[in-house]
Design a protein around this motif. Structure first.
Motif, PDB file in Angstrom:
ATOM      1  N   ALA A  19       0.690  -1.105   0.242  1.00  0.00           N
ATOM      2  CA  ALA A  19      -0.087   0.002  -0.127  1.00  0.00           C
ATOM      3  C   ALA A  19       0.723   1.137  -0.042  1.00  0.00           C
ATOM      4  O   ALA A  19       2.067   1.264   0.522  1.00  0.00           O
ATOM      5  CB  ALA A  19      -0.920  -0.046   1.143  1.00  0.00           C
ATOM      6  N   PRO A  20       0.325   2.372  -0.489  1.00  0.00           N
ATOM      7  CA  PRO A  20       1.042   3.611  -0.346  1.00  0.00           C
ATOM      8  C   PRO A  20       0.977   4.189   1.005  1.00  0.00           C
ATOM      9  O   PRO A  20       0.575   3.598   2.001  1.00  0.00           O
ATOM     10  CB  PRO A  20      -0.014   4.597  -1.175  1.00  0.00           C
ATOM     11  N   GLY A  21       1.856   5.158   1.199  1.00  0.00           N
ATOM     12  CA  GLY A  21       1.870   5.925   2.407  1.00  0.00           C
ATOM     13  C   GLY A  21       3.237   5.465   3.108  1.00  0.00           C
ATOM     14  O   GLY A  21       3.815   6.055   4.276  1.00  0.00           O
ATOM     15  N   HIS A  22       4.120   4.531   2.329  1.00  0.00           N
ATOM     16  CA  HIS A  22       5.139   4.036   3.076  1.00  0.00           C
ATOM     17  C   HIS A  22       6.496   5.071   2.786  1.00  0.00           C
ATOM     18  O   HIS A  22       6.181   6.059   2.093  1.00  0.00           O
ATOM     19  CB  HIS A  22       5.731   2.792   2.448  1.00  0.00           C
ATOM     20  N   ARG A  23       7.649   5.078   3.426  1.00  0.00           N
ATOM     21  CA  ARG A  23       8.417   6.296   3.505  1.00  0.00           C
ATOM     22  C   ARG A  23       9.529   5.933   2.530  1.00  0.00           C
ATOM     23  O   ARG A  23      10.604   6.578   2.767  1.00  0.00           O
ATOM     24  CB  ARG A  23       8.917   6.223   4.933  1.00  0.00           C
ATOM     25  N   ARG A  35       6.686  -3.847  -4.955  1.00  0.00           N
ATOM     26  CA  ARG A  35       5.062  -3.669  -5.303  1.00  0.00           C
ATOM     27  C   ARG A  35       4.906  -4.531  -6.603  1.00  0.00           C
ATOM     28  O   ARG A  35       3.682  -5.204  -6.473  1.00  0.00           O
ATOM     29  CB  ARG A  35       4.730  -2.138  -5.658  1.00  0.00           C
ATOM     30  N   TYR A  61       6.411   1.252  12.892  1.00  0.00           N
ATOM     31  CA  TYR A  61       5.618   0.578  14.075  1.00  0.00           C
ATOM     32  C   TYR A  61       4.662   1.867  14.605  1.00  0.00           C
ATOM     33  O   TYR A  61       5.073   2.830  14.710  1.00  0.00           O
ATOM     34  CB  TYR A  61       6.010   0.077  15.040  1.00  0.00           C
ATOM     35  N   PRO A  62       3.146   1.791  14.370  1.00  0.00           N
ATOM     36  CA  PRO A  62       2.382   0.376  14.354  1.00  0.00           C
ATOM     37  C   PRO A  62       1.746   0.599  12.855  1.00  0.00           C
ATOM     38  O   PRO A  62       0.628  -0.121  12.810  1.00  0.00           O
ATOM     39  CB  PRO A  62       1.268   0.707  15.499  1.00  0.00           C
ATOM     40  N   GLU A  63       2.389   1.159  11.911  1.00  0.00           N
ATOM     41  CA  GLU A  63       2.030   0.903  10.538  1.00  0.00           C
ATOM     42  C   GLU A  63       2.318  -0.120   9.825  1.00  0.00           C
ATOM     43  O   GLU A  63       3.666  -0.525  10.183  1.00  0.00           O
ATOM     44  CB  GLU A  63       2.004   2.290   9.665  1.00  0.00           C
ATOM     45  N   SER A  64       1.887  -0.459   8.677  1.00  0.00           N
ATOM     46  CA  SER A  64       2.328  -1.622   7.757  1.00  0.00           C
ATOM     47  C   SER A  64       1.888  -1.273   6.530  1.00  0.00           C
ATOM     48  O   SER A  64       0.913  -1.219   6.317  1.00  0.00           O
ATOM     49  CB  SER A  64       2.275  -3.117   8.135  1.00  0.00           C
ATOM     50  N   ALA A  65       2.702  -1.282   5.570  1.00  0.00           N
ATOM     51  CA  ALA A  65       2.235  -1.252   3.979  1.00  0.00           C
ATOM     52  C   ALA A  65       1.690  -2.328   3.385  1.00  0.00           C
ATOM     53  O   ALA A  65       1.164  -2.509   2.425  1.00  0.00           O
ATOM     54  CB  ALA A  65       3.486  -0.414   3.151  1.00  0.00           C
ATOM     55  N   TRP A  66       2.197  -3.652   4.166  1.00  0.00           N
ATOM     56  CA  TRP A  66       2.128  -4.794   3.485  1.00  0.00           C
ATOM     57  C   TRP A  66       0.311  -5.244   3.668  1.00  0.00           C
ATOM     58  O   TRP A  66       0.147  -5.386   4.559  1.00  0.00           O
ATOM     59  CB  TRP A  66       2.986  -6.051   4.081  1.00  0.00           C
ATOM     60  N   LYS A  67       0.165  -5.912   2.550  1.00  0.00           N
ATOM     61  CA  LYS A  67      -1.345  -6.418   2.704  1.00  0.00           C
ATOM     62  C   LYS A  67      -1.285  -8.021   2.524  1.00  0.00           C
ATOM     63  O   LYS A  67      -2.412  -8.346   2.190  1.00  0.00           O
ATOM     64  CB  LYS A  67      -2.116  -5.565   1.550  1.00  0.00           C
TER      65      LYS A  67
END
Ligand SMILES: Cc1ncc(C[n+]2csc(CCOP(=O)(O)OP(=O)(O)O)c2C)c(N)n1
Ligand code: SF4
Ligand code: SF4
Ligand SMILES: [Mg+2]
Lengths: 305, 85
Positions: A19-23, A35, A61-67
């Motif tokens: 997913a987008p939003g990663h750095r 991707r 943490y606590p986010e992840s771009a992986w689905k």
């Protein structure tokens, strides 16, 4: 009016499994390749990823771009962690239809993790290992690795009055992988996205250990313009410096030929700051000749023209 | 004894972070000569180009303005413009 009857229907674009939003930096070739790889592998995939840019930019943490199901291993052992996952699934009788991918950067793969990777090949696990080759330890500030190319400037192989940069050539990792007798080895690049996705699908259709090395331009570490990421990837192939090919059971089965598109190495070196020093002094010409020799050797060896 | 462990159970939760604020240039999709090849969709590192039927646009909440889409569009139907506020 477009003749809708003739036109092949395409479903609307859906969001990627990364997913987008990663750095990742703008224009990151590693983010692009990851991707494309995830979308080729599909959602029934479990992924183990080493420490490095790919892990750091995708999972603050606590986010992840992986689905997909995803685990962060140590720097050196995504192949061992994936091996545990594969054996665990088999013990539970739940391995059918699940892809297992272990992945990491070139530092993680060619240097610190080569022992674990060799064990994964030797034991015959049904795992696809992916090496994201941005040709240095990017996440810690561009230190050289065993996959850094000859004469590249890095923070631990600086160019200057006594050095032209990295003194060694790339470790032949695809050949080292193939020497383990594994069924499939391939080299791809973010510069040819369709070819990359085809190789992922092909690899996942084969049982046993597979090795895929993907050339991923890094605008930060290579000091090129972010919009040039794909072009730089293509130029590496077209100059013969990064041949892309497939090997099955130890034999080269397919190569991307260059034909009339073949270019001198300068076309690839010039747009990148990591090779700037080669053009700054007249003696750099001799170094460029040495790099051309490396390309000529690849062209000869893989029959690229 | 219970210890906190690093488990994230929300897939794709990175979307909380809107990377569009990084941008210095912005892609403008001209919608003039698009031939529906979807090369832009394929090459965007962040996967933020959406749409269908020759009508594609970047999600500007996330687009980082790298310029790859404009560079690779074979019909030159995407233009990068300076982001001004
Ligand atoms: C055992 C160990 N040593 C060193 C580090 C520090 N470290 C974290 S990421 C990294 C570099 C990763 O380089 P590479 O594998 O090429 O991935 P890239 O960031 O270039 O994608 C290093 C040295 C670590 N996390 N663990
Ligand atoms: S440093 Fe390089 S590999 Fe790391 S996120 Fe930036 S462009 Fe990608
Ligand atoms: S500028 Fe870069 S991030 Fe933005 S839509 Fe184009 S390719 Fe994607
Ligand atoms: Mg690296």
């Amino acid at each position: 009016m477009v003749d809708t009857a003739k036109k092949k229907e395409k479903p609307p674009v859906v969001e990627s499994l990364l997913a987008p939003g990663h750095r990742a930096c703008a224009g990151c070739g590693e983010a692009l390749a990851a991707r494309l790889i995830m979308d080729a592998a599909g959602s029934n995939t479990i992924v183990a990823t080493t420490t490095g840019c790919l892990e750091v930019f995708s999972t603050p943490y606590p986010e992840s771009a992986w689905k997909v199901a995803w685990i962060h291993s140590l720097f050196e052992n995504s192949s061992a962690v994936a091996a545990g996952i594969e054996v665990g699934l088999r013990a539970l009788g739940r391995e059918a239809g699940i892809n297992i991918i272990a992945q990491g950067g070139d530092g993680a793969t060619a240097d610190i993790g080569i022992g674990c990777l060799s064990g994964m090949f030797e034991r015959g696990h049904n795992i696809l290992y992916i090496c994201y080759d941005n040709e240095a330890y990017m996440n810690t500030g561009v230190q050289r690795s065993g996959l850094t190319p000859f004469d590249s400037h890095t923070s631990t192989s600086p160019s200057g009055s006594v050095s032209w940069g990295n003194p060694t050539e790339k470790k032949p990792l695809p050949q080292i992988a193939a020497a383990h007798g594994i069924p499939y080895v391939a080299v791809a690049t973010a510069g040819y996205p369709v070819d990359l996705q085809n190789k992922v699908k092909r690899a996942l259709s084969i049982k046993g250990p597979k090795y895929l090395q993907v050339h991923v331009p890094c605008p930060l570490g290579w000091a090129h313009k972010p919009e040039d990421t794909i072009e730089i990837g293509r130029l590496a192939v077209l100059t013969g410096l990064y041949p892309i090919y497939e090997m099955e059971n130890g034999e080269v089965t397919k190569v991307r030929k260059l034909g009339k598109k073949r270019l001198p190495v300068e076309a690839y070196l010039k747009p990148q700051g990591r090779f700037r020093h080669l053009f700054a002094k007249p003696e750099g010409k001799e170094e460029i000749k040495r790099i051309q020799k490396i390309a000529d050797g690849n062209i000869e060896r893989f029959g690229l023209v | 004894m219970s210890k906190p462990v690093g488990i994230v159970t929300k897939p794709g939760s990175s979307k909380a972070n809107k990377t569009g604020s990084w941008r210095t240039t912005r892609p403008v999709f001209l919608h003039k000569d698009c031939n529906d090849c979807r090369i832009c969709v394929m090459v965007c590192p962040d996967g933020v180009i959406f749409g269908s039927d020759s009508s594609y646009d970047a999600d500007l909440d996330y687009c980082k303005g790298c310029g790859i889409c404009a560079r690779e569009c074979p019909k030159e139907d995407i233009e990068m413009v300076l982001e001004v506020k």
